[in-house]
Design an enzyme around this catalytic site. Structure first.
Site, PDB file in Angstrom:
ATOM      1  N   LYS A  55     -43.430 -15.644-105.300  1.00  0.00           N
ATOM      2  CA  LYS A  55     -43.981 -16.844-105.941  1.00  0.00           C
ATOM      3  C   LYS A  55     -43.217 -18.076-105.472  1.00  0.00           C
ATOM      4  O   LYS A  55     -43.801 -19.099-105.120  1.00  0.00           O
ATOM      5  CB  LYS A  55     -43.898 -16.704-107.469  1.00  0.00           C
ATOM      6  CG  LYS A  55     -44.943 -15.745-108.010  1.00  0.00           C
ATOM      7  CD  LYS A  55     -44.731 -15.346-109.450  1.00  0.00           C
ATOM      8  CE  LYS A  55     -45.789 -14.308-109.833  1.00  0.00           C
ATOM      9  NZ  LYS A  55     -45.582 -13.679-111.127  1.00  0.00           N
ATOM     10  N   GLN A  99     -41.570 -14.171-116.075  1.00  0.00           N
ATOM     11  CA  GLN A  99     -42.116 -12.916-115.552  1.00  0.00           C
ATOM     12  C   GLN A  99     -42.131 -11.837-116.644  1.00  0.00           C
ATOM     13  O   GLN A  99     -41.111 -11.573-117.271  1.00  0.00           O
ATOM     14  CB  GLN A  99     -41.257 -12.459-114.356  1.00  0.00           C
ATOM     15  CG  GLN A  99     -41.757 -11.245-113.636  1.00  0.00           C
ATOM     16  CD  GLN A  99     -43.040 -11.499-112.834  1.00  0.00           C
ATOM     17  OE1 GLN A  99     -43.214 -12.551-112.228  1.00  0.00           O
ATOM     18  NE2 GLN A  99     -43.938 -10.534-112.851  1.00  0.00           N
ATOM     19  N   ASP A 122     -49.091 -20.037-116.469  1.00  0.00           N
ATOM     20  CA  ASP A 122     -49.697 -18.709-116.614  1.00  0.00           C
ATOM     21  C   ASP A 122     -50.909 -18.768-117.548  1.00  0.00           C
ATOM     22  O   ASP A 122     -51.708 -17.829-117.592  1.00  0.00           O
ATOM     23  CB  ASP A 122     -48.666 -17.727-117.198  1.00  0.00           C
ATOM     24  CG  ASP A 122     -48.222 -16.682-116.191  1.00  0.00           C
ATOM     25  OD1 ASP A 122     -48.924 -16.511-115.174  1.00  0.00           O
ATOM     26  OD2 ASP A 122     -47.189 -16.041-116.432  1.00  0.00           O
TER      27      ASP A 122
END
Ligand code: NDP
Length: 299
Positions: A55, A99, A122
């Site tokens: 990422k 994460q 997200d």
């Protein structure tokens, strides 16, 4: 018999990253803003470390700033919440991603809700989930949005189509259903208690598989000509002992029936990171009250 068109997620994600890079350059040159993405990982799970590094690598490739925060497994919930508070207040950070999964002693929902919704790239914060459900502007979860982009690129107009999503998680199934509803599909959400799943799938023009069970969806479940989006990522060991990545759909069967299908790997997977970058750019533009570039308004 003709085989399905293979929907190339690598190609589409590459094109998206190119147009994002162009917009990031313009943002920097004309407005002196460089979008910044902070990715937080708690613990030392090797697969998660690879995801986080990918990422950040992709973010810097397109000219964004990227900030990695690796925290040890025994990090307390309070320490993680303190870090998030700092990132929320940091003007150089426009997107925050924690994460998942987190170690068992940390409540993931509490962590998700601590992230400033304006920086929640997200799209998991209840504010953004609510915005998606009620038709407002907000940050949309990356995997479902990436899947929708592939669908629209292939089908153009989804209006009136019957869609089934197999899986009802908060991160894939439910937001995918909201997105398809927004496109005027007639949407069925299937799950582990659904009766006659094959029969339900057979009625659908669009099948989105997000189950987490290797190759569960068989070719005979697919309506001829349907479009199949396979979100699943499952690591299996083949009978001859080799490691292999497979989706939730039995590809070699479905490819003979479907009109179009995403492969695993190389379908939805690459879209997830590309959309994360897209969301970071969107967050940066909104936080600086700038108009969204065209590459963000197409979908
Ligand atoms: P979850 O485990 O959170 O959800 C799985 C869903 O599948 C649940 O709703 C469950 O139903 C349903 N399900 C399980 N077994 C069956 C069954 N036999 N019949 C029908 N439905 C069933 O998974 P996620 O949504 O997080 O992920 C789904 C898949 O997508 C995984 O393979 C994951 O690795 C992959 N993934 C891929 C991403 C990418 O970047 N491409 C990103 C995120 C996920 P119930 O609710 O009743 O338990």
């Amino acid at each position: 018999m003709t085989e399905a068109k293979i929907i190339d997620g690598n190609l589409f994600a590459g094109q998206l990253r190119d147009s994002l890079a162009e917009s990031v350059r313009e943002l920097r040159d004309y407005h002196h803003v460089t979008p910044g993405l902070a990715v937080v990982l708690v613990g030392d799970d090797p697969a998660s470390q690879v995801y986080v590094r990918n990422k950040n690598k992709r973010a810097t490739e397109i000219g964004m700033n990227s900030f990695e925060h690796f925290m040890p497994e025994d990090t307390t919930e309070k320490q993680l919440l303190n870090l998030i508070e700092g990132l929320n207040d940091d003007p150089s950070v426009h997107g925050i991603l924690v994460q998942l999964p987190l170690p068992n002693h940390i409540n993931p929902q509490k962590v998700i809700e601590a992230i400033d919704p304006a920086k929640d790239v997200d799209g998991f914060h209840p504010f953004n989930a609510g915005r998606l459900a009620t038709g407002g502007a907000g940050l949309v979860p990356c995997t479902p949005l990436g899947s929708l982009m592939l669908l629209k690129d292939h089908l153009v107009n989804l209006s009136g189509m019957k869609a089934i999503i197999v899986g009802r998680s908060n991160i894939v199934g439910k937001p995918m259903a909201q997105l398809l509803l927004r496109e005027n599909c007639t949407v069925t959400i299937a799950h582990s208690q659904t009766r006659d799943l094959p029969g339900e799938c057979r009625q659908a023009d669009i099948v989105v598989a997000a189950v987490g069970r290797p190759e569960m969806i068989r070719g005979e479940w697919i309506k001829p000509g349907a479009t199949v989006i396979d979100v699943g990522i499952n690591r299996i060991i083949t009978p001859d002992g080799k490691k292999k990545l497979v989706g939730d759909v039995r590809f070699e069967e479905a490819v003979k029936v479907a009109g179009a299908i995403t492969p695993v790997p190389g379908g939805v997977g690459p879209m997830t990171i590309a959309v994360l970058l897209r969301n970071t750019l969107e967050a940066a533009c909104r936080l600086h009250r700038l108009n969204l570039p065209e590459c963000l308004t197409q979908f």
